[in-house]
Design a protein around this motif. Structure first.
Motif, PDB file in Angstrom:
ATOM      1  N   ALA A 113     -61.031  -8.786  26.483  1.00 50.23           N
ATOM      2  CA  ALA A 113     -62.172  -8.382  27.304  1.00 50.23           C
ATOM      3  C   ALA A 113     -61.946  -8.737  28.765  1.00 50.23           C
ATOM      4  N   GLU A 114     -61.395  -9.904  29.020  1.00 48.47           N
ATOM      5  CA  GLU A 114     -61.126 -10.330  30.394  1.00 48.47           C
ATOM      6  C   GLU A 114     -60.102  -9.421  31.059  1.00 48.47           C
ATOM      7  N   LEU A 115     -59.065  -9.088  30.353  1.00 47.07           N
ATOM      8  CA  LEU A 115     -58.011  -8.249  30.927  1.00 47.07           C
ATOM      9  C   LEU A 115     -58.493  -6.832  31.178  1.00 47.07           C
ATOM     10  N   LEU A 116     -59.251  -6.283  30.253  1.00 52.61           N
ATOM     11  CA  LEU A 116     -59.755  -4.923  30.429  1.00 52.61           C
ATOM     12  C   LEU A 116     -60.727  -4.856  31.593  1.00 52.61           C
ATOM     13  N   ALA A 117     -61.548  -5.881  31.770  1.00 58.48           N
ATOM     14  CA  ALA A 117     -62.509  -5.903  32.875  1.00 58.48           C
ATOM     15  C   ALA A 117     -61.792  -5.954  34.217  1.00 58.48           C
ATOM     16  N   SER A 118     -60.708  -6.699  34.284  1.00 54.71           N
ATOM     17  CA  SER A 118     -59.991  -6.857  35.553  1.00 54.71           C
ATOM     18  C   SER A 118     -59.090  -5.669  35.863  1.00 54.71           C
ATOM     19  N   SER A 119     -58.820  -4.810  34.874  1.00 57.07           N
ATOM     20  CA  SER A 119     -57.892  -3.697  35.086  1.00 57.07           C
ATOM     21  C   SER A 119     -58.586  -2.390  35.426  1.00 57.07           C
ATOM     22  N   VAL A 120     -59.913  -2.386  35.441  1.00 57.31           N
ATOM     23  CA  VAL A 120     -60.670  -1.145  35.655  1.00 57.31           C
ATOM     24  C   VAL A 120     -60.299  -0.491  36.971  1.00 57.31           C
ATOM     25  N   ASP A 121     -60.122  -1.296  38.017  1.00 60.32           N
ATOM     26  CA  ASP A 121     -59.870  -0.746  39.345  1.00 60.32           C
ATOM     27  C   ASP A 121     -58.405  -0.414  39.604  1.00 60.32           C
ATOM     28  N   SER A 122     -57.540  -0.715  38.658  1.00 58.30           N
ATOM     29  CA  SER A 122     -56.107  -0.510  38.895  1.00 58.30           C
ATOM     30  C   SER A 122     -55.516   0.565  37.993  1.00 58.30           C
ATOM     31  N   GLY A 123     -56.356   1.468  37.503  1.00 54.37           N
ATOM     32  CA  GLY A 123     -55.841   2.575  36.718  1.00 54.37           C
ATOM     33  C   GLY A 123     -55.900   2.360  35.230  1.00 54.37           C
ATOM     34  N   GLY A 124     -56.429   1.225  34.809  1.00 61.08           N
ATOM     35  CA  GLY A 124     -56.590   0.989  33.390  1.00 61.08           C
ATOM     36  C   GLY A 124     -55.371   0.380  32.740  1.00 61.08           C
ATOM     37  N   LEU A 125     -55.613  -0.289  31.635  1.00 62.93           N
ATOM     38  CA  LEU A 125     -54.566  -0.975  30.884  1.00 62.93           C
ATOM     39  C   LEU A 125     -54.941  -0.932  29.417  1.00 62.93           C
ATOM     40  N   VAL A 126     -53.991  -0.555  28.577  1.00 57.50           N
ATOM     41  CA  VAL A 126     -54.212  -0.596  27.133  1.00 57.50           C
ATOM     42  C   VAL A 126     -53.951  -2.020  26.668  1.00 57.50           C
ATOM     43  N   VAL A 127     -54.936  -2.639  26.020  1.00 61.94           N
ATOM     44  CA  VAL A 127     -54.768  -3.997  25.500  1.00 61.94           C
ATOM     45  C   VAL A 127     -55.104  -3.981  24.012  1.00 61.94           C
ATOM     46  N   ARG A 128     -54.126  -4.302  23.203  1.00 62.54           N
ATOM     47  CA  ARG A 128     -54.317  -4.362  21.755  1.00 62.54           C
ATOM     48  C   ARG A 128     -54.080  -5.789  21.270  1.00 62.54           C
ATOM     49  N   CYS A 129     -54.811  -6.176  20.245  1.00 60.79           N
ATOM     50  CA  CYS A 129     -54.681  -7.524  19.688  1.00 60.79           C
ATOM     51  C   CYS A 129     -54.203  -7.453  18.244  1.00 60.79           C
ATOM     52  N   VAL A 130     -53.343  -8.391  17.885  1.00 58.08           N
ATOM     53  CA  VAL A 130     -52.900  -8.531  16.508  1.00 58.08           C
ATOM     54  C   VAL A 130     -53.156  -9.967  16.078  1.00 58.08           C
ATOM     55  N   THR A 131     -54.095 -10.129  15.152  1.00 59.48           N
ATOM     56  CA  THR A 131     -54.376 -11.458  14.622  1.00 59.48           C
ATOM     57  C   THR A 131     -53.454 -11.674  13.432  1.00 59.48           C
ATOM     58  N   ALA A 132     -52.415 -12.450  13.643  1.00 64.17           N
ATOM     59  CA  ALA A 132     -51.403 -12.606  12.611  1.00 64.17           C
ATOM     60  C   ALA A 132     -50.614 -13.892  12.823  1.00 64.17           C
ATOM     61  N   ASP A 133     -50.065 -14.393  11.752  1.00 56.67           N
ATOM     62  CA  ASP A 133     -49.174 -15.553  11.791  1.00 56.67           C
ATOM     63  C   ASP A 133     -47.745 -15.021  11.756  1.00 56.67           C
ATOM     64  N   VAL A 134     -47.053 -15.073  12.893  1.00 56.94           N
ATOM     65  CA  VAL A 134     -45.698 -14.525  12.938  1.00 56.94           C
ATOM     66  C   VAL A 134     -44.698 -15.403  12.195  1.00 56.94           C
ATOM     67  N   GLY A 135     -45.151 -16.546  11.698  1.00 50.41           N
ATOM     68  CA  GLY A 135     -44.293 -17.354  10.837  1.00 50.41           C
ATOM     69  C   GLY A 135     -44.197 -16.799   9.426  1.00 50.41           C
ATOM     70  N   GLU A 136     -45.011 -15.776   9.134  1.00 52.05           N
ATOM     71  CA  GLU A 136     -45.007 -15.105   7.837  1.00 52.05           C
ATOM     72  C   GLU A 136     -44.442 -13.695   7.980  1.00 52.05           C
ATOM     73  N   LYS A 137     -43.782 -13.226   6.942  1.00 51.94           N
ATOM     74  CA  LYS A 137     -43.188 -11.889   6.949  1.00 51.94           C
ATOM     75  C   LYS A 137     -44.226 -10.829   7.300  1.00 51.94           C
ATOM     76  N   GLU A 138     -45.412 -10.950   6.723  1.00 51.37           N
ATOM     77  CA  GLU A 138     -46.465  -9.955   6.955  1.00 51.37           C
ATOM     78  C   GLU A 138     -46.891  -9.938   8.421  1.00 51.37           C
ATOM     79  N   GLY A 139     -46.919 -11.105   9.054  1.00 49.53           N
ATOM     80  CA  GLY A 139     -47.303 -11.185  10.456  1.00 49.53           C
ATOM     81  C   GLY A 139     -46.309 -10.495  11.368  1.00 49.53           C
ATOM     82  N   VAL A 140     -45.026 -10.676  11.082  1.00 50.55           N
ATOM     83  CA  VAL A 140     -43.987 -10.001  11.862  1.00 50.55           C
ATOM     84  C   VAL A 140     -44.083  -8.493  11.675  1.00 50.55           C
ATOM     85  N   GLU A 141     -44.221  -8.065  10.426  1.00 51.75           N
ATOM     86  CA  GLU A 141     -44.294  -6.634  10.143  1.00 51.75           C
ATOM     87  C   GLU A 141     -45.527  -5.998  10.778  1.00 51.75           C
TER      88      GLU A 141
END
Length: 266
Positions: free
Chosen positions: A55-83
């Protein structure tokens, strides 16, 4: 090799461990250096903190042409998180990007209250190495395979390293081992692919939760005292200070691929 770039280009930037500390700070700094229509993929186990950062990043990027921000809630220590992370990166529209930037920041300190001869449990050691070594290799391999080299695409991989990759610290056997292994991993990667830009960046002693953990639980009394002294003498760095130097290195783009660069060397 390009040098003294004005920005990081129209990029897809992937940051692990992005919800707090150094990873969060890097996300904010990098967002300000991206061209319009760039994308940030933020990865962490803490979904709530990721949403706040998004939310913070999207709010600050409005005036600069926009930014796609995606989130992945995952544990990269697990195979499923990496995938899941690799899959999320592939789902982001990237036909126009000219820079792929992967920052391997996710890491843990491990149990620093004990000494090397106490780690007799193979499962405990393997679990630590899964998050701190294996996941970095598998994620990097998956991302680079999904975004192969093509004309006009610059690919950069950053490993957030440490002085512990080069020097042993008593009661820090897990952390030192993990950091040393990661440095060598990325040095090999740089040697194997000369077109790839690879950097091992040691950010210095940061004022983060990890440093507080080190001050409280480090088994070696002398080392534990040194962390407390750095805090009391104001010698800890802010994440913003260290991140600014990393941004400078990436923008200048003059480092030797595979190099280990420390905050204090720059």
């Amino acid at each position: 090799m390009q040098s003294d770039l004005k920005d990081l280009g129209r990029a897809l930037c992937i940051i692990t461990g992005a919800s707090k500390g150094f990873g969060r700070s890097l996300a904010v700094q990098i967002a300000g250096l991206l061209k319009p229509s760039s994308a940030l993929l933020l990865v962490s186990r803490s979904g709530d903190k990721l949403q706040e950062l998004q939310a913070e990043l999207l709010a600050s990027s409005v005036d600069s042409g926009g930014l796609v921000v995606r989130c992945v809630t995952a544990d990269v220590g697990e195979k499923e998180g990496v995938e899941e992370t690799v899959r999320a990166a592939k789902e982001i529209p990237t036909t126009d990007i000219d820079h792929l930037l992967l920052i391997n920041n996710a890491a843990s300190l491990g149990d620093v209250s004990r000494f090397a001869t106490s780690f007799t449990d193979l499962t405990e050691v393997n679990n630590y190495l899964s998050l701190n070594v294996s996941s970095a290799l598998s994620l990097t391999a998956g991302v680079l395979s999904s975004f192969p080299q093509r004309p006009g695409l610059r690919r950069t991989v950053v490993n957030i390293s440490s002085l512990c990759a080069l020097q042993p610290f008593p009661s820090w056997v897990l952390y030192c081992t993990g950091k040393a292994a990661r440095d060598m991993m990325f040095r090999v990667l740089a040697l194997e692919d000369p077109d790839l830009r690879v950097l091992n960046y040691a950010p210095g002693p940061l004022d983060t939760d990890m440093n507080a953990q080190a001050r409280s639980y480090t088994g070696d009394a002398k080392l534990r005292s040194s962390f407390s002294t750095m805090l009391s003498e104001g010698k800890l760095l802010t994440c913003e200070e260290s991140g600014t130097k990393l941004m400078k290195v990436l923008l200048e783009n003059k480092y030797h691929s595979g190099a280990h660069l420390d905050f204090y060397d720059l």
